[in-house]
Design a protein around this motif. Sequence first.
Motif, PDB file in Angstrom:
ATOM      1  N   GLU A   2       0.829  -1.209   0.000  1.00  0.00           N
ATOM      2  CA  GLU A   2       0.000   0.000   0.000  1.00  0.00           C
ATOM      3  C   GLU A   2       0.865   1.260   0.000  1.00  0.00           C
ATOM      4  O   GLU A   2       0.484   2.288  -0.533  1.00  0.00           O
ATOM      5  CB  GLU A   2      -0.876   0.011   1.265  1.00  0.00           C
ATOM      6  N   ASN A   3       2.025   1.162   0.611  1.00  0.00           N
ATOM      7  CA  ASN A   3       2.806   2.370   0.885  1.00  0.00           C
ATOM      8  C   ASN A   3       3.999   2.545  -0.042  1.00  0.00           C
ATOM      9  O   ASN A   3       5.041   2.998   0.409  1.00  0.00           O
ATOM     10  CB  ASN A   3       3.342   2.280   2.323  1.00  0.00           C
ATOM     11  N   GLU A   6       5.647   5.987   0.091  1.00  0.00           N
ATOM     12  CA  GLU A   6       6.315   6.259   1.380  1.00  0.00           C
ATOM     13  C   GLU A   6       7.607   5.446   1.515  1.00  0.00           C
ATOM     14  O   GLU A   6       8.613   5.944   2.006  1.00  0.00           O
ATOM     15  CB  GLU A   6       5.392   5.939   2.558  1.00  0.00           C
ATOM     16  N   ILE A   7       7.562   4.181   1.053  1.00  0.00           N
ATOM     17  CA  ILE A   7       8.751   3.324   1.139  1.00  0.00           C
ATOM     18  C   ILE A   7       9.876   3.913   0.284  1.00  0.00           C
ATOM     19  O   ILE A   7      11.020   4.046   0.739  1.00  0.00           O
ATOM     20  CB  ILE A   7       8.430   1.875   0.695  1.00  0.00           C
ATOM     21  N   SER A  10      11.292   6.961   1.936  1.00  0.00           N
ATOM     22  CA  SER A  10      12.112   6.661   3.110  1.00  0.00           C
ATOM     23  C   SER A  10      13.460   6.064   2.711  1.00  0.00           C
ATOM     24  O   SER A  10      14.446   6.205   3.422  1.00  0.00           O
ATOM     25  CB  SER A  10      11.370   5.717   4.059  1.00  0.00           C
ATOM     26  N   GLU A  11      13.505   5.372   1.578  1.00  0.00           N
ATOM     27  CA  GLU A  11      14.759   4.748   1.131  1.00  0.00           C
ATOM     28  C   GLU A  11      15.648   5.745   0.380  1.00  0.00           C
ATOM     29  O   GLU A  11      16.864   5.715   0.494  1.00  0.00           O
ATOM     30  CB  GLU A  11      14.461   3.549   0.220  1.00  0.00           C
ATOM     31  N   ILE A  91      13.661  -5.549   7.115  1.00  0.00           N
ATOM     32  CA  ILE A  91      12.700  -5.526   6.018  1.00  0.00           C
ATOM     33  C   ILE A  91      11.963  -6.854   5.903  1.00  0.00           C
ATOM     34  O   ILE A  91      10.755  -6.893   5.700  1.00  0.00           O
ATOM     35  CB  ILE A  91      13.424  -5.200   4.691  1.00  0.00           C
ATOM     36  N   THR A  94       8.732  -7.551   7.892  1.00  0.00           N
ATOM     37  CA  THR A  94       7.556  -6.710   7.632  1.00  0.00           C
ATOM     38  C   THR A  94       6.587  -7.517   6.764  1.00  0.00           C
ATOM     39  O   THR A  94       6.957  -8.603   6.297  1.00  0.00           O
ATOM     40  CB  THR A  94       7.967  -5.428   6.877  1.00  0.00           C
ATOM     41  N   PRO A  95       5.379  -7.013   6.532  1.00  0.00           N
ATOM     42  CA  PRO A  95       4.428  -7.814   5.742  1.00  0.00           C
ATOM     43  C   PRO A  95       4.844  -8.039   4.291  1.00  0.00           C
ATOM     44  O   PRO A  95       4.213  -8.806   3.595  1.00  0.00           O
ATOM     45  CB  PRO A  95       3.142  -6.973   5.784  1.00  0.00           C
ATOM     46  N   LEU A  96       5.909  -7.383   3.829  1.00  0.00           N
ATOM     47  CA  LEU A  96       6.298  -7.540   2.425  1.00  0.00           C
ATOM     48  C   LEU A  96       6.954  -8.896   2.174  1.00  0.00           C
ATOM     49  O   LEU A  96       7.727  -9.378   2.989  1.00  0.00           O
ATOM     50  CB  LEU A  96       7.273  -6.444   2.004  1.00  0.00           C
ATOM     51  N   GLN A 100       8.586  -8.677  -3.336  1.00  0.00           N
ATOM     52  CA  GLN A 100       8.172  -7.266  -3.260  1.00  0.00           C
ATOM     53  C   GLN A 100       9.333  -6.396  -2.772  1.00  0.00           C
ATOM     54  O   GLN A 100       9.568  -5.306  -3.290  1.00  0.00           O
ATOM     55  CB  GLN A 100       6.970  -7.121  -2.318  1.00  0.00           C
ATOM     56  N   LEU A 104      11.110  -3.458  -4.979  1.00  0.00           N
ATOM     57  CA  LEU A 104      11.250  -2.082  -4.477  1.00  0.00           C
ATOM     58  C   LEU A 104      12.710  -1.633  -4.493  1.00  0.00           C
ATOM     59  O   LEU A 104      13.013  -0.506  -4.878  1.00  0.00           O
ATOM     60  CB  LEU A 104      10.696  -1.985  -3.052  1.00  0.00           C
ATOM     61  N   ILE A 108      14.097   1.474  -6.638  1.00  0.00           N
ATOM     62  CA  ILE A 108      14.765   2.619  -6.000  1.00  0.00           C
ATOM     63  C   ILE A 108      16.109   2.896  -6.686  1.00  0.00           C
ATOM     64  O   ILE A 108      16.431   4.051  -6.974  1.00  0.00           O
ATOM     65  CB  ILE A 108      14.922   2.360  -4.480  1.00  0.00           C
TER      66      ILE A 108
END
Lengths: 250, 307
Positions: A2-3, A6-7, A10-11, A91, A94-96, A100, A104, A108
């Motif tokens: 979802e984020n 934001e991820i 933050s990275e 990391i 987390t739910p990822l 995923q 990400l 990035i």
Amino acid sequence: MENVFEIILSEIKPKSLRAGLAILTNILTTALLYLVFITGLGQLLPRIQFINIGLWILPGIAAYIVSAVAFNLSLRDLYHYSFNSGLIDQIQSTPLLTYQVYFLKSLIILIKSGGHLILTSVVLLIISGVRVHFINLILFWLYLILGLIFISQFGVISGILAAKLKIRSEFVIIFVMALFMLCGVIVPSSEYPGLLGIMIRYFPVTVLFEGGRDLMLGGNISGIYLIYVAGFSIVSYFIAFFIFRQWTRR
Amino acid sequence: MEASITLKNVSKHYKKKYVLSGLTVGIEKGSTFAIIGRNGAGKSTLLRILSTILEPDNGTVYISGKEISKNLRDIKKIVAYLPDHDIHDPWLTGGENLRKRAAYLGIKTEEFQEKVMPLVEMFHLEKELSDYPVTYSRGVKRRLDIVQVLMGNPEVIILDEPTMGLDYLVRTILFKYILKHKGEKTFVLSSNEFSEIQTIADRWIVLDHGQIRFDGTLENMVAQIELPFFGNIEFQHGGSHLTKSLEHVPEIKEVRDLGKTVQIVTDNVLDFVSVLKKINLDDVLSIFGSSIHIEEFLNKLNVDEDF
């Protein structure tokens, strides 16, 4: 996921000082390579393959710098994770899911490298005074970004192997920078003789650099080049992901 | 009681050496479950399997009734894991680390204040957020990692040696958090010291060479093996006035005057608890039990098995 925004924020950590230093370093590096290969070499060698050396090397320098950035970002990221093993847990817990997380991380690195690509190209065009068609420039950027996928995956694989073999990242970087220089940045791959010439011609980085030059200068590219780079990017992504997945489960 | 976590015949090996061997155990929902063992007993491997980071070679693990391997996405949403090492990025400040973790956990920027800051305050981290972890003490680093783990409000919280590096005050805060959420969240803790978790764990297992050597409650353990308990009571103005008066309490085997601290030796922890009830605790600064040592316990088990 979802984020995602934001991820990524933050990275990437857009801090003014760090971003400023990255931009300054990029401009200085671009200007230095321009000075050596276009101003300096241009005095001795005004044309390569009947093309003005400025026009010839300009896309090569942009592709070289941005490939170096993408490769180093991936390699250093892997080293960073390798020597701070808790970061993977930070990391992974987390739910990822791993695919995923990997997507990400690749995204990035691609965003950061893409930023450097645009900056380098614009700086080169400004200091050289060369004018290229805007569409050609956009196509050059898009093609390079496609190729940066496999360059960054190459960085991930090299990082994991080097960390496993306890090789310092500096040695990997020196080797790869020399290897990239061989791939048509200045000397066309067609000039290398025999087996070495064949190997260099079909090396994916050469296809990326020389295809990028064709796009920037003429707006055209061989379909085989495009399929080769796209195919190599997809295959290398999955290979690197598989190696990364095994590595995080160590 | 409903099971929160179930392990069926779980095994894991590294380079032909079994780290976990055929573990079968159920953990009740809302309980605090402790895993104790020497270094290398398999505790961390077991916790990494429960946290979904590691896959077992054999066997099945269920969390909230769902098999991990088939429901990874759902299970990762409800499980949080604190390893026995740092889980923060040294290149980010404490605050940036929390924001990064929050982003990965799906906590929106606007929710950060409401969902994360209460934990930051609870663990006294407000002043450290703008600093980089390299400037932190061991305890502050651990507090930052604990906040990272708790911030997603997980149902199952797995803590590998959570009190490592923590001072008495923060240890108490963590234990209070665990006690407050008893019945609501399932906690799985590991330690190589009984004394650390005997006050909060409902049930524990003792792991040795990847196998369960003991599974039960404190009462089961005390009933099974008698080992002395060393309780230290620290007084604000010294406890020497107590030393003589305690000598005649039947549960006490020995009283040692250590200056401001009085050490009381009893047959077991239950006796120590009953001694505490007889003492005026107004002047007490801290109580710490250095009870059964893992080595002694395993040695006792071995001796009993030999018989």
